[in-house]
Scaffold this motif. Sequence first.
Motif, short mmCIF file in Angstrom:
data_model
loop_
_atom_site.label_atom_id
_atom_site.label_comp_id
_atom_site.label_asym_id
_atom_site.label_seq_id
_atom_site.Cartn_x
_atom_site.Cartn_y
_atom_site.Cartn_z
N ASN A 76 3.91 13.09 1.70
CA ASN A 76 2.87 12.31 1.04
C ASN A 76 3.03 12.22 -0.47
O ASN A 76 3.67 13.07 -1.09
CB ASN A 76 1.51 12.94 1.34
N GLY A 79 -1.60 13.37 -1.02
CA GLY A 79 -2.16 14.66 -0.65
C GLY A 79 -1.89 15.71 -1.71
O GLY A 79 -2.01 15.45 -2.90
N PRO A 132 -5.67 13.33 -5.19
CA PRO A 132 -4.33 13.77 -4.79
C PRO A 132 -3.60 14.54 -5.88
O PRO A 132 -3.76 14.28 -7.08
CB PRO A 132 -3.61 12.45 -4.50
N LEU A 392 -1.52 16.28 4.10
CA LEU A 392 -2.62 15.31 4.00
C LEU A 392 -3.87 15.82 4.71
O LEU A 392 -4.87 15.14 4.77
CB LEU A 392 -2.20 13.97 4.63
N GLY A 397 -3.62 12.20 7.44
CA GLY A 397 -4.78 12.42 6.60
C GLY A 397 -6.02 11.72 7.10
O GLY A 397 -6.43 11.86 8.25
N ASN A 410 -5.42 11.59 1.77
CA ASN A 410 -5.76 12.82 2.46
C ASN A 410 -7.22 12.83 2.92
O ASN A 410 -8.02 11.99 2.51
CB ASN A 410 -5.53 14.02 1.52
N GLU A 412 -8.67 16.11 2.68
CA GLU A 412 -8.70 17.54 2.37
C GLU A 412 -10.07 18.07 2.02
O GLU A 412 -10.28 19.29 2.05
CB GLU A 412 -7.74 17.84 1.22
#
Length: 564
Positions: A76, A79, A132, A392, A397, A410, A412
Amino acid sequence: MSRLVALPLSVLMLLNFVLSANGGNDPTRVRTGMVVSQSDIASQVGVEVMQEGGNAVDAAVATALAMAVTHPTAGNIGGGGFLIFRPNDGEPTAFDFREKAPAAAHPEMWLNEKGEYDYQRHHESHKAVGVPGTVAGLHLAWKTHGKLPWKRLVEPAVRLAADGFVVGDGLERSLKEQIDRFEKYPASLAQFTKDGKPYLAGDLLKQPDLARTLERIRDQGPAGFYEGETAELLVKDMEANGGLITLEDMKSYTAQQRTPLRGTYRGYDVIGMCPPSSGGVGVIEMLNILEGYDVRAAGAGSAANLHRMAEAMRRSFADRAQYLGDPDFNPEMPVARLISKEHAAELRKTIDESAASISTPESFEWAYESDETTHFSVVDGDRNAVSMTYTLEYAYGSAITVPGAGFILNNEMGDFNAAPGMTTTGGLIGTKPNLALPKKRMLSSMSPTIVVKDGELFMVTGSPGGRTIINTVLQTILNVVDHEMNAQEAVDAGRIHHQWLPSRIQYENQGFSPDTLAILRGLGHELYPIDKQGSAEVIVVNAKTGQLEGGVDRRRPDGGAAGY
């Protein structure tokens, strides 16, 4: 054998690289430099960089950016992750480019208007996207330790995206599994399907929007991602869909250089990632506990060792939930105590070798953490080493591709805890160290690890797999150090996982004998079979021959060990 990309990328014409393609337990062996990753194409890109005079950091940057094209499941630029670099003639260092929460984040942001937890908002919305970190982290590592020009390291990824690469079996299956998610986002459907139909192995996948984004990164560095057209495209999509990331969030993001954790195990030095990763703490803490047992004598895969490992895992994950988070927001974390031999000795006293411990919901619970991360290991001709894990979060993601920019975002933010005090038997947790706050980094299990013996590089290891990462990395180290396996044998061996709650041992169903499993049940363990755990990519330096041994995890297709 390797699939060739459909472009004149000189690395693919090299005759002196080695690509792992064996079906047995022999590792890939080379003498000079090696990259082992989940993308054989990206591994080759990294090797060419080293052959042109680049070091392990240069190769890692090029490999990571190539994987953003060829392994979109987890590779990625949208991410974040962690990179540990150990120079052959200096002190190791770590680069933290974990995503950050936007400035508008707050601990109750996953609750709906009724004050109820909303899973979809937490994991499957634009609000679930963290700022990110990958581009900033790779650039900081290169700026600090790289040798070749930045543009040279980004260019292979640009060409792979613009001219395309041949889809392999693994990517074909992966993309097919995601079509329902892609259908929610027109840009994702356009990029990863052919007019709504899945790509097949052998097809050429071109990503022109991603190529243009990578060109801006190539020519402008991080400013080509965090400012200007790329940032504006990302923020425009956020504003249209209720996301929180602003232009100021993008512009203010910084990666951070940190000091990795250090531990020892049977005379080996273990270098692990510090918080906001829990990986280094977990691996070192469990090794410390297991050091008090004769692991080698009990034998690889024995019920005695599996019981001890499960109990060590159980205790380490309890500490993880109680204490760990972003160090910039939790300055009093007792990391030194958690990785101390004294703490391990106290925990070891609580282990009954004749019976499983009891985990209860009143202790600690963990929210879900996705398996879809990726790891790669790099060693260059001077024995500089990189262990890097990035992600991700879920596979692909959020499944949101930024319109016009071509990269996946992502999800996250889902790694933050659900809400203050919200701990349930269903898997939610509300402990304070990992609640969402502005600009905070979410806790991770990523565990890039480097092992050293008598001052010389010995092993580079890591894996994807959510919280199973920590335990997968632990087992690769035990397999090599205690059981004297080569790199491929260490990767191929069966794996287990325990994370306190649910109170069970998760095990690979083809990895252990029925007799062993019966003994574990007799000790009081609940057992839960799975098909596969993690995807460790390992390099071991053979002290007798001086060769590098690469172990490629064949649990997931399309990976490769390339070297020269």
